[in-house]
Design a protein around this motif. Sequence first.
Motif, mmCIF file in Angstrom:
data_model
loop_
_atom_site.group_PDB
_atom_site.id
_atom_site.type_symbol
_atom_site.label_atom_id
_atom_site.label_comp_id
_atom_site.label_asym_id
_atom_site.label_seq_id
_atom_site.Cartn_x
_atom_site.Cartn_y
_atom_site.Cartn_z
ATOM 1 N N ASN A 1 0.824 -1.206 0.000
ATOM 2 C CA ASN A 1 0.000 0.000 0.000
ATOM 3 C C ASN A 1 0.861 1.259 0.000
ATOM 4 O OD1 ASN A 1 -2.329 -1.514 -0.012
ATOM 5 N ND2 ASN A 1 -2.649 -1.391 2.199
ATOM 6 N N ALA A 2 1.976 1.239 0.731
ATOM 7 C CA ALA A 2 2.859 2.398 0.764
ATOM 8 C C ALA A 2 3.503 2.636 -0.593
ATOM 9 C CB ALA A 2 3.939 2.207 1.838
ATOM 10 N N GLN A 3 3.889 1.557 -1.281
ATOM 11 C CA GLN A 3 4.473 1.705 -2.608
ATOM 12 C C GLN A 3 3.439 2.226 -3.603
ATOM 13 O OE1 GLN A 3 7.846 0.832 -3.948
ATOM 14 N NE2 GLN A 3 8.168 1.356 -1.801
ATOM 15 N N VAL A 4 2.244 1.650 -3.580
ATOM 16 C CA VAL A 4 1.186 2.094 -4.499
ATOM 17 C C VAL A 4 0.802 3.544 -4.210
ATOM 18 C CG1 VAL A 4 -1.239 1.762 -5.145
ATOM 19 C CG2 VAL A 4 0.289 -0.207 -4.964
ATOM 20 N N ALA A 5 0.806 3.929 -2.938
ATOM 21 C CA ALA A 5 0.446 5.309 -2.579
ATOM 22 C C ALA A 5 1.423 6.302 -3.200
ATOM 23 C CB ALA A 5 0.422 5.469 -1.062
ATOM 24 N N MET A 6 2.707 5.953 -3.292
ATOM 25 C CA MET A 6 3.679 6.838 -3.954
ATOM 26 C C MET A 6 3.288 7.053 -5.410
ATOM 27 S SD MET A 6 7.596 6.040 -2.853
ATOM 28 C CE MET A 6 7.647 4.572 -3.862
ATOM 29 N N PHE A 7 2.900 5.960 -6.065
ATOM 30 C CA PHE A 7 2.515 6.051 -7.476
ATOM 31 C C PHE A 7 1.219 6.847 -7.628
ATOM 32 C CE2 PHE A 7 0.104 4.233 -11.062
ATOM 33 C CZ PHE A 7 0.979 4.504 -12.103
ATOM 34 N N GLN A 8 0.237 6.550 -6.788
ATOM 35 C CA GLN A 8 -1.049 7.239 -6.883
ATOM 36 C C GLN A 8 -0.911 8.737 -6.635
ATOM 37 O OE1 GLN A 8 -2.924 5.148 -8.541
ATOM 38 N NE2 GLN A 8 -4.689 5.157 -7.186
ATOM 39 N N ALA A 9 0.008 9.107 -5.751
ATOM 40 C CA ALA A 9 0.197 10.520 -5.423
ATOM 41 C C ALA A 9 1.064 11.250 -6.440
ATOM 42 C CB ALA A 9 0.820 10.645 -4.032
ATOM 43 N N GLY A 10 1.578 10.534 -7.434
ATOM 44 C CA GLY A 10 2.409 11.167 -8.448
ATOM 45 C C GLY A 10 3.842 11.396 -8.006
ATOM 46 N N GLU A 11 4.246 10.789 -6.883
ATOM 47 C CA GLU A 11 5.630 10.954 -6.436
ATOM 48 C C GLU A 11 6.602 10.237 -7.359
ATOM 49 O OE1 GLU A 11 6.043 9.919 -2.342
ATOM 50 O OE2 GLU A 11 4.201 10.962 -1.766
ATOM 51 N N VAL A 12 6.124 9.175 -7.996
ATOM 52 C CA VAL A 12 6.881 8.512 -9.060
ATOM 53 C C VAL A 12 5.958 8.359 -10.258
ATOM 54 C CG1 VAL A 12 8.493 7.270 -7.567
ATOM 55 C CG2 VAL A 12 6.294 6.237 -8.109
ATOM 56 N N ARG A 13 6.548 8.277 -11.437
ATOM 57 C CA ARG A 13 5.745 8.273 -12.661
ATOM 58 C C ARG A 13 5.440 6.875 -13.171
ATOM 59 N NH1 ARG A 13 9.616 12.083 -16.097
ATOM 60 N NH2 ARG A 13 7.996 11.951 -17.694
ATOM 61 N N HIS A 14 6.130 5.859 -12.621
ATOM 62 C CA HIS A 14 5.956 4.487 -13.091
ATOM 63 C C HIS A 14 5.901 3.528 -11.911
ATOM 64 C CE1 HIS A 14 8.130 6.625 -16.394
ATOM 65 N NE2 HIS A 14 7.151 6.094 -17.095
ATOM 66 N N ILE A 15 5.313 2.366 -12.170
ATOM 67 C CA ILE A 15 5.317 1.290 -11.187
ATOM 68 C C ILE A 15 5.796 0.033 -11.898
ATOM 69 C CG2 ILE A 15 2.886 0.662 -11.600
ATOM 70 C CD1 ILE A 15 2.708 0.149 -8.551
ATOM 71 N N VAL A 16 6.649 -0.726 -11.244
ATOM 72 C CA VAL A 16 7.150 -1.986 -11.795
ATOM 73 C C VAL A 16 6.642 -3.100 -10.898
ATOM 74 C CG1 VAL A 16 9.165 -3.268 -12.585
ATOM 75 C CG2 VAL A 16 9.213 -0.770 -12.579
ATOM 76 N N ALA A 17 6.038 -4.127 -11.489
ATOM 77 C CA ALA A 17 5.366 -5.147 -10.689
ATOM 78 C C ALA A 17 5.468 -6.509 -11.340
ATOM 79 C CB ALA A 17 3.893 -4.773 -10.502
ATOM 80 N N THR A 18 5.269 -7.534 -10.539
ATOM 81 C CA THR A 18 5.074 -8.867 -11.082
ATOM 82 C C THR A 18 3.622 -8.974 -11.533
ATOM 83 O OG1 THR A 18 4.481 -9.752 -8.929
ATOM 84 C CG2 THR A 18 6.817 -9.857 -9.555
ATOM 85 N N ASP A 19 3.258 -10.138 -12.082
ATOM 86 C CA ASP A 19 1.884 -10.289 -12.561
ATOM 87 C C ASP A 19 0.875 -10.346 -11.414
ATOM 88 O OD1 ASP A 19 3.054 -12.683 -11.902
ATOM 89 O OD2 ASP A 19 1.991 -13.872 -13.386
#
Length: 623
Positions: free
Chosen positions: A212-230
């Motif tokens: 949730n903390a990682q996704v929150a960074m992405f949702q808030a625009g703190e980072v522009r990309h997310i890298v994930a497994t399937d």
Amino acid sequence: MGGGSERWYPGSGGPLVACLGPTNTGKTHRAIRRMLGHRTGMIGLPLRLLAREVYDRVRAEVGDEAVALVTGEERAVPRRPRYWVCTVEAMPVERPVDFVAIDEVQLAAHPQRGHVFTDRLLRARGWRETWLLGAATMRPLVERALPTAEHRAFPRLSRLRYAGASRLAALPDRSAVVAFSAARVYELAERIRRRTGGAAVVLGALSPRTRNAQVAMFQAGEVRHIVATDAIGMGLNMDVDHVALADLAKFDGRAHRPLTAAEIAQVAGRAGRWTRDGSFGVLDEAGPLDPAVAEAVENHEFPPVRRLRWRNPDLDFSSLDALLDSLNRPPPRPWLRPAGRAEDADALARLGARPEVRAALRGEGRLRLLWEVCRVPDFRQTLTDAHVDLLGEVFAWLTGPRGRIPAAELRRRLDRLDRTDGDIDALMTRIAFVRTWTYIAWREDWVEAPEAMQARARAVEDRLSDALHDRLTRRFVDHRTRVLVSRLSDDRPLVATVEPGGRVVAAEQPLGRLVGLDFRPAEHPDPEAARTIRKAARVALADELARRVAALERAPHAAFRLDEDGWLRWEEAPVAALARGPDPLHPRVRLPAFDLLTPAARAAVRRRAERWLREAVAALLAQ
């Protein structure tokens, strides 16, 4: 029923509704709304992460006392809950409720987990209504196994289009890059960090708190990309505009094989949630995607699931051998196939071969207890005897004089794990160990002081999860580069402040020092990030350097001096050096690199230095 067993869970009445279709049709949302329209209900979800998300949503609507959360590692059960939000494996299916929903029923074909989904699909029912949610590939089998089911199809709320191949450096903002191993995720996140300043990282092994903390960074625009497994493909709801597959094959536990069109669609469907259109594609390093596969994903047309995984639900506890035989009973229908090798059955066979365990199996109750112990998941994925040894210890405690796992022993095990040192892999390993003990702690009849042990396990997992989020962020997010890249790409001007002493700051980020006309960038170990700093400085210092060049052009002769090393200094900063010319009276002027100056500015500096030199030679000859 057509499933080969007449034993139903309580609540076999009411209509059976199959909502099968592509991603982003609102199936889960509709099921939740339907559940809340009944007096009582239960929904089974494929992931602990998704169960927690739905639980929070339902709790916000009906209040804490009306809803329970039940997963293998987490329980929040008020005195009289009306609604139950669970992982599929943890559903208390013996409890009668008006409404039951099973999400992602296509997982009934999964080699390891599939038999549980098949069991729920065939036998878990609400008194008044039951919904089965999942992919359209399940429709032929559902029609065959459950001919009375009413099928409801809903259109996708947004359009999904194939955008072709792209370079990693050219991905649009709000992109998710999907890989199929932790090592590959780390590699891609590292490369993105160098180019754009960072990426969020999501792995199936992350705890909900870290994820949730990682996704929150992405949702808030703190980072522009997310890298994930399937793992991102199973109900992870984020504002993703584009999904890029980093590879077109994966290791599925048995072999390295190409992705199926349905697997690609499950992942690609994360793009363009609700009514916002999305796109999917591949990284150019993955190779081309078959046009037929791309078209199938766009049109949501895939081969149907032909067989479901099945394991006999009517187990024989008259003896250990009878239990093992009943677990291996062949499926009763041709569209069912045996479950793949299961951890719990394997652990039962291996523990049952130990003399001390067989000696403790006195009566059916002990055998049932051993089976429950064997069903403790191997969150560590040790693939060694370590997990079986742990289960043997648990069984020995439970069959010992105290009949419980001593609180002091469980606390000691958790204390050993309560360390936040180490790298990402070390923290993830500790979290996996804690998850095993958390699962055990929630068996309140197994442990002494269960509430205290549950709280202790939760506190350790939270602390490790926060440390893991910190490690992931420190490794895969370069705050300075991220801010600078973001400012360089938007419409706001990037302007630098030059502090006393020459320190240069732009967008609150230190860029380096400006000494006269010479910019000296802050050191950075990553060449890509260093280039970003220099690029930002070129933009941010443009006005300041132009002002300084203009002041240098207007400066009087006395504002310059020639030092003993042959450097011409202006305001004590070197602006040119004397070089050998055709004769002693006609030296040449050599400029430092000054690589942030425009060609016109460099020419102006050279002209002013040459003019000073001519004036200095003339004054010398006049003496």
